[in-house]
Enzyme design. Structure first.
Site, PDB file in Angstrom:
ATOM      1  N   GLU A 151      11.927  11.437   3.935  1.00  0.00           N
ATOM      2  CA  GLU A 151      12.180  12.665   3.177  1.00  0.00           C
ATOM      3  C   GLU A 151      10.875  13.363   2.782  1.00  0.00           C
ATOM      4  OE1 GLU A 151      11.851   9.856   1.661  1.00  0.00           O
ATOM      5  OE2 GLU A 151      10.694  10.453  -0.085  1.00  0.00           O
ATOM      6  N   ASP A 152       9.822  12.581   2.521  1.00  0.00           N
ATOM      7  CA  ASP A 152       8.547  13.199   2.136  1.00  0.00           C
ATOM      8  C   ASP A 152       7.936  13.960   3.317  1.00  0.00           C
ATOM      9  OD1 ASP A 152       8.306  10.712   3.345  1.00  0.00           O
ATOM     10  OD2 ASP A 152       6.533  10.109   2.217  1.00  0.00           O
ATOM     11  N   MET A 165       0.199   2.069  -8.671  1.00  0.00           N
ATOM     12  CA  MET A 165       1.636   1.841  -8.508  1.00  0.00           C
ATOM     13  C   MET A 165       1.981   0.433  -8.983  1.00  0.00           C
ATOM     14  SD  MET A 165       4.131   2.406  -5.226  1.00  0.00           S
ATOM     15  CE  MET A 165       4.393   0.745  -4.677  1.00  0.00           C
ATOM     16  N   ASP A 181       7.546   9.815  -8.833  1.00  0.00           N
ATOM     17  CA  ASP A 181       8.064   8.451  -8.660  1.00  0.00           C
ATOM     18  C   ASP A 181       7.946   7.709  -9.989  1.00  0.00           C
ATOM     19  OD1 ASP A 181       8.514   8.925  -6.013  1.00  0.00           O
ATOM     20  OD2 ASP A 181       7.232   7.311  -5.264  1.00  0.00           O
ATOM     21  N   HIS A 219       5.990  -3.657  -6.306  1.00  0.00           N
ATOM     22  CA  HIS A 219       7.427  -3.947  -6.255  1.00  0.00           C
ATOM     23  C   HIS A 219       7.879  -4.196  -4.835  1.00  0.00           C
ATOM     24  CE1 HIS A 219       8.439  -0.084  -4.392  1.00  0.00           C
ATOM     25  NE2 HIS A 219       7.540   0.463  -5.184  1.00  0.00           N
ATOM     26  N   ASP A 238       7.247   4.670 -10.540  1.00  0.00           N
ATOM     27  CA  ASP A 238       6.313   3.545 -10.593  1.00  0.00           C
ATOM     28  C   ASP A 238       4.849   3.949 -10.450  1.00  0.00           C
ATOM     29  OD1 ASP A 238       6.371   4.313  -7.958  1.00  0.00           O
ATOM     30  OD2 ASP A 238       7.470   2.557  -7.256  1.00  0.00           O
ATOM     31  N   TRP A 290      15.292   4.598   2.358  1.00  0.00           N
ATOM     32  CA  TRP A 290      13.845   4.748   2.204  1.00  0.00           C
ATOM     33  C   TRP A 290      13.202   5.484   3.379  1.00  0.00           C
ATOM     34  CZ3 TRP A 290       9.601   3.545   4.973  1.00  0.00           C
ATOM     35  CH2 TRP A 290       8.375   3.606   4.303  1.00  0.00           C
ATOM     36  N   ARG A 302      11.067  -3.681  -1.903  1.00  0.00           N
ATOM     37  CA  ARG A 302      12.064  -2.659  -1.567  1.00  0.00           C
ATOM     38  C   ARG A 302      13.353  -2.962  -2.323  1.00  0.00           C
ATOM     39  NH1 ARG A 302      11.874  -0.383   3.375  1.00  0.00           N
ATOM     40  NH2 ARG A 302       9.691  -0.116   2.931  1.00  0.00           N
TER      41      ARG A 302
HETATM   42  C1  UD2 Z   1       7.032   5.855  -1.038  1.00  0.00           C
HETATM   43  C2  UD2 Z   1       6.603   7.169  -1.701  1.00  0.00           C
HETATM   44  C3  UD2 Z   1       7.830   7.873  -2.263  1.00  0.00           C
HETATM   45  C4  UD2 Z   1       8.882   8.091  -1.210  1.00  0.00           C
HETATM   46  C5  UD2 Z   1       9.212   6.759  -0.538  1.00  0.00           C
HETATM   47  C6  UD2 Z   1      10.096   6.915   0.670  1.00  0.00           C
HETATM   48  C7  UD2 Z   1       4.522   6.299  -2.556  1.00  0.00           C
HETATM   49  C8  UD2 Z   1       3.769   5.940  -3.746  1.00  0.00           C
HETATM   50  N1  UD2 Z   1       5.710   6.839  -2.765  1.00  0.00           N
HETATM   51  O1  UD2 Z   1       7.482   5.040  -2.104  1.00  0.00           O
HETATM   52  O2  UD2 Z   1       7.466   9.098  -2.867  1.00  0.00           O
HETATM   53  O3  UD2 Z   1       8.445   9.057  -0.281  1.00  0.00           O
HETATM   54  O4  UD2 Z   1       8.039   6.094  -0.063  1.00  0.00           O
HETATM   55  O5  UD2 Z   1      11.388   7.213   0.316  1.00  0.00           O
HETATM   56  O6  UD2 Z   1       4.067   6.147  -1.434  1.00  0.00           O
HETATM   57  N2  UD2 Z   1      13.788   4.578  -6.743  1.00  0.00           N
HETATM   58  C9  UD2 Z   1      14.537   4.019  -7.794  1.00  0.00           C
HETATM   59  N3  UD2 Z   1      15.429   3.032  -7.528  1.00  0.00           N
HETATM   60  C10 UD2 Z   1      15.634   2.557  -6.289  1.00  0.00           C
HETATM   61  C11 UD2 Z   1      14.876   3.104  -5.230  1.00  0.00           C
HETATM   62  C12 UD2 Z   1      13.963   4.098  -5.483  1.00  0.00           C
HETATM   63  O7  UD2 Z   1      14.385   4.414  -8.947  1.00  0.00           O
HETATM   64  O8  UD2 Z   1      16.455   1.641  -6.127  1.00  0.00           O
HETATM   65  C13 UD2 Z   1      12.903   5.747  -7.007  1.00  0.00           C
HETATM   66  C14 UD2 Z   1      11.716   5.407  -7.858  1.00  0.00           C
HETATM   67  O9  UD2 Z   1      11.346   6.549  -8.606  1.00  0.00           O
HETATM   68  C15 UD2 Z   1      10.686   5.073  -6.817  1.00  0.00           C
HETATM   69  C16 UD2 Z   1      10.968   6.117  -5.737  1.00  0.00           C
HETATM   70  O10 UD2 Z   1      12.387   6.248  -5.771  1.00  0.00           O
HETATM   71  O11 UD2 Z   1       9.357   5.149  -7.313  1.00  0.00           O
HETATM   72  C17 UD2 Z   1      10.468   5.767  -4.344  1.00  0.00           C
HETATM   73  O12 UD2 Z   1      10.984   4.526  -3.895  1.00  0.00           O
HETATM   74  P1  UD2 Z   1      10.062   3.212  -3.705  1.00  0.00           P
HETATM   75  O13 UD2 Z   1       9.129   3.119  -4.854  1.00  0.00           O
HETATM   76  O14 UD2 Z   1      10.945   2.069  -3.476  1.00  0.00           O
HETATM   77  O15 UD2 Z   1       9.302   3.495  -2.365  1.00  0.00           O
HETATM   78  P2  UD2 Z   1       7.730   3.469  -2.032  1.00  0.00           P
HETATM   79  O16 UD2 Z   1       6.934   2.840  -3.102  1.00  0.00           O
HETATM   80  O17 UD2 Z   1       7.522   2.978  -0.658  1.00  0.00           O
HETATM   81 MN    MN Z   2       7.088   2.718  -5.171  1.00  0.00          MN
END
Ligand code: UD2
Ligand code: MN
Length: 356
Positions: free
Chosen positions: A257-258, A284, A191, A287, A193, A254, A289
């Site tokens: 997939e994991d 992290m 990821d 940020h 972030d 979102w 959504r």
């Molecule tokens: C969680 C998981 C992530 C993934 C996601 C569900 C953590 C730390 N990570 O992330 O691995 O399973 O849930 O899909 O728990 N991204 C972009 N641009 C966008 C949207 C996403 O670059 O507009 C990429 C970026 O690398 C980001 C990753 O996708 O870090 C995951 O998306 P997120 O950070 O919005 O989601 P998060 O933090 O809930």
């Molecule tokens: Mn994230």
């Protein structure tokens, strides 16, 4: 000689039940591999994260070329420092990062200049519209990987257009393209972030099983959110990746997939190896959504079909349009059109969807 167990004693049975509960709790919090490692390798398990080091400490001292003949780097890098200081207060400039990493070559590639690396790792980052997070990641990750004396390259897989984001499909694209460049030992799915906080957390694969690396994140109070969690950062060998037919292409938006990836690992006859919680520390960048990555409402239905569909949905059904490959100074930028959520005919029931 026979050992007779006092099974008729209620106190003894209570003791047995209690130890089982403790054992299960340890497994849940730290994962089976950490338990094993505890017995076999006994890792340093008392990291003090209140005493951290600058990730650039002593970096240049170890990059100088010695005499003509190159030998292998030592198996354990001599410049690891343990806990790293990670803060998001001052955004570093791209020029500043380039200046601090003089040995990184065009495309974000690096080989230790003074010894032959033992491992070659590709870092694959799904991306769209997160330039500031990317800047922090590059600032921390380049010196972090150099401390580990790896050969590596950072790939950014950039989703073109405004369609729904698809993290897992982008990772499939990244693997396919990265393997065209090099015979990588390890594919690290990262990821954008997440910043690792301990350089003993090696960016190499576990040859037995796919490895989940971000086991303890600040956003989950440095613990695992649930037992089968596989989000964030993970490491798979190309062999492990292909054995599970890669990741699903069908999760748009979102979430889910994991968990699908976690299921595929088991379905392909493997298990998950987990970085011990005291080592898998990550921060992290906070940020919201993103636009275009709204929660995938179909994720629970999709997860029900994984068992049936994983051999048809994955690396062998991957289709995309490559738009460009650009070698930036600090990373290779692969821009790709991966399409958008398929419009499903409303009258078809969930059970008869076809995702082709
Ligand atoms: C969680 C998981 C992530 C993934 C996601 C569900 C953590 C730390 N990570 O992330 O691995 O399973 O849930 O899909 O728990 N991204 C972009 N641009 C966008 C949207 C996403 O670059 O507009 C990429 C970026 O690398 C980001 C990753 O996708 O870090 C995951 O998306 P997120 O950070 O919005 O989601 P998060 O933090 O809930
Ligand atoms: Mn994230």
């Amino acid at each position: 000689m026979m050992l007779s167990l006092p099974v008729d004693k209620p106190l003894f049975l209570l003791f047995l039940a209690f130890s089982q509960v403790v054992f299960i709790l340890i497994l849940y919090r730290h994962g089976a591999s950490s338990l094993l490692q505890g017995f076999l390798i006994s890792p340093q398990d008392s990291w003090d994260y209140s005493k951290t080091h600058n990730v650039y400490t002593n970096l240049s001292a170890f990059t100088l070329h010695s005499d003509g003949k190159m030998t292998h780097c030592p198996l354990k890098s001599p410049i690891l420092v343990g806990p790293i200081t990670v803060v998001f207060t001052k955004l570093p400039s791209e020029r500043g990062i380039v200046k601090k990493n003089p040995y990184v070559q065009s495309g974000g590639q690096y080989k230790p200049p003074h010894c032959l690396a033992h491992y070659k790792s590709a870092i694959i980052i799904p991306h769209r519209n997160r330039e500031l997070h990317l800047r922090y990641l590059l600032y921390y990750l380049h010196p972090f990987l150099q401390r580990q004396q790896l050969q590596y390259r950072i790939y950014l897989i950039h989703q073109a257009g405004n369609g729904t984001f698809n993290r897992a499909k982008l990772l499939n694209v990244g693997v396919k393209e990265a393997l065209k460049n090099e015979d990588w030992d390890c594919l690290i799915m990262h990821d954008v972030d997440l910043i690792p906080e301990n350089d003993y957390n090696l960016y190499i694969c576990d040859n037995r099983y796919p490895k989940h690396m971000s086991s303890a994140m600040d956003k989950f109070e440095y613990s695992l959110p649930y037992w089968s969690y596989f989000g964030g950062v993970s490491a798979l060998t190309p062999g492990q990746y292909l054995r599970m037919n890669g990741f699903p292409n069908t999760y748009w938006g979102w979430g889910g997939e994991d968990d699908d990836i976690f299921m595929r690992i088991q379905l392909a006859g493997m298990a998950v190896s987990r970085t011990p919680l005291n080592l898998g520390h990550y921060k992290m960048v906070v940020h919201n959504r993103d636009k275009g990555n709204q929660a995938n409402k179909k994720r629970f239905t999709l997860l029900k079909r994984t068992k049936r569909i994983w051999k048809q949905d994955g690396m062998n059904s991957l289709d995309f349009q490559l738009i460009s490959i650009e070698e930036a100074k600090l990373y290779t930028n692969i821009t790709v059109d991966i399409g958008d959520t398929p419009i499903l005919p409303p009258e078809k029931s969930k059970e008869t969807w076809t995702f082709l």
